[in-house]
Scaffold this active site. Structure first.
Site, PDB file in Angstrom:
ATOM      1  N   HIS A 134    -102.248-105.146  27.616  1.00 33.77           N
ATOM      2  CA  HIS A 134    -103.105-104.222  27.010  1.00 33.77           C
ATOM      3  C   HIS A 134    -104.493-104.923  27.199  1.00 33.77           C
ATOM      4  O   HIS A 134    -104.944-105.848  26.756  1.00 33.77           O
ATOM      5  CB  HIS A 134    -102.430-104.357  25.536  1.00 33.77           C
ATOM      6  CG  HIS A 134    -101.147-103.918  25.305  1.00 33.77           C
ATOM      7  ND1 HIS A 134    -100.204-104.340  25.430  1.00 33.77           N
ATOM      8  CD2 HIS A 134    -100.659-102.440  24.999  1.00 33.77           C
ATOM      9  CE1 HIS A 134     -98.952-103.704  25.107  1.00 33.77           C
ATOM     10  NE2 HIS A 134     -99.311-102.399  25.052  1.00 33.77           N
ATOM     11  N   ASP A 182    -102.467-101.066  29.060  1.00 40.47           N
ATOM     12  CA  ASP A 182    -102.197 -99.958  28.161  1.00 40.47           C
ATOM     13  C   ASP A 182    -103.299 -99.895  27.104  1.00 40.47           C
ATOM     14  O   ASP A 182    -103.824-100.806  26.828  1.00 40.47           O
ATOM     15  CB  ASP A 182    -100.853 -99.965  27.685  1.00 40.47           C
ATOM     16  CG  ASP A 182     -99.566 -99.635  28.788  1.00 40.47           C
ATOM     17  OD1 ASP A 182     -99.981 -99.593  29.991  1.00 40.47           O
ATOM     18  OD2 ASP A 182     -98.587 -99.512  28.298  1.00 40.47           O
TER      19      ASP A 182
HETATM   20 ZN   LIG Z   1     -99.014 -98.530  24.059  1.00 45.74          ZN
END
Ligand SMILES: [Zn+2]
Length: 283
Positions: A242, A89
């Site tokens: 992430h 992400d």
């Molecule tokens: Zn996020």
């Protein structure tokens, strides 16, 4: 050799032809073509015979699985034990996304990147590189607000702005109808009205089955151990990382080798609509 007719083994010689299971030649040809188009296996991975590879591709249809990931929803993707879907992400982000792509490339592993519109606009070449390397480009709003705190029209506008910005950066044109109908809520801050709205628009919402907690600063080694423990506990599933964090990028090469060593298999998710359109284009 591939046989065109399979005869039951017991008493096969005595059985009339009516009991023979006949496989149409077209089906055999189709199976051979499917084998030829399988995702890059470890054996084909540019001089890395011990690569993890991508085990299979899973077509996700939002009409069938509108919201997946057991951290927030009652169901997840139809994965077998020890199958893993890798998701990243908040990118693309210079440096860290490049390092993540390099680690995935070295192991011939395909993942999904839930991009922010503002980052794709700021780094369009990097966003395009993610797609060019065969990964799935998915969506995560334009600027990462917590949508559950906003009015429905404002939240939808923010989602749509993200769709358009990411697709504009990656494909050269974008609209409120995303090329890949996969979305993840920033901070998992969803509500029933928004989930329903996306389901009606045939956009699959991705939660996660486990996450790396890589928003918390920690050493790459600690990060690797933590996510591996969670994966073993869950037995597989959708993993949230992430690609904006250096600790994740740094531990990823070792983590992918861990997956191989522990016999986990990577599944690449793609939109069912893309698979259907490619199949019809091939007819
Ligand atoms: Zn996020």
């Amino acid at each position: 050799m591939m046989q065109l007719a399979f005869v039951p083994a017991i008493g096969a010689c005595a059985r009339p032809m009516a009991n023979t299971i006949r496989i149409p030649i077209s089906a055999v040809v189709g199976a051979l073509l499917a084998l030829a188009t399988l995702p890059a296996a470890a054996a084909d991975c540019g001089g890395n015979p011990s690569a993890l590879g991508t085990a299979r591709t899973l077509a996700v249809d939002p009409a069938v699985t509108p919201a997946v990931g057991r951290k927030h929803f009652p169901v997840t993707l139809p994965l077998k034990p020890k199958e893993v879907v890798l998701t990243f992400d908040d990118g693309p982000w210079p440096g860290t996304t490049d390092a993540v792509l390099k680690a995935l490339r070295a192991e011939c592993v395909k993942a999904s990147f839930f991009m922010l519109g503002r980052n794709a606009v700021a780094h369009p070449a990097l966003a395009r590189k993610v797609l060019a390397e065969g990964h799935t480009v998915a969506h995560h709003t334009y600027s990462h607000p917590l949508l559950s705190h906003m009015s429905l029209p404002r939240a939808e506008a923010e989602i749509d702005r993200g769709f358009a910005a990411v697709d504009q950066a990656v494909y050269g044109s974008g609209s409120r109808v995303p090329r890949t109908p996969f979305f993840r809520f920033p901070g998992f801050a969803s509500n029933a009205a928004l989930v329903d709205l996306l389901a009606r628009r045939r956009i699959a919402v991705f939660g996660a089955d486990l996450w790396a907690s890589d928003w918390n600063p920690m050493s790459p080694q600690h990060q690797r151990t933590l996510v591996l423990q969670r994966l073993i506990h869950a037995g597989g599933g959708i993993v949230l990382f992430h690609d904006t964090h250096a600790q994740t990028a740094k531990m990823l090469p070792d983590f992918l080798r861990d997956l191989k060593r522990l016999d986990y298999r990577v599944v690449h998710i793609v939109p069912a609509s893309h698979v259907a359109s490619h199949e019809s284009a091939g007819r």
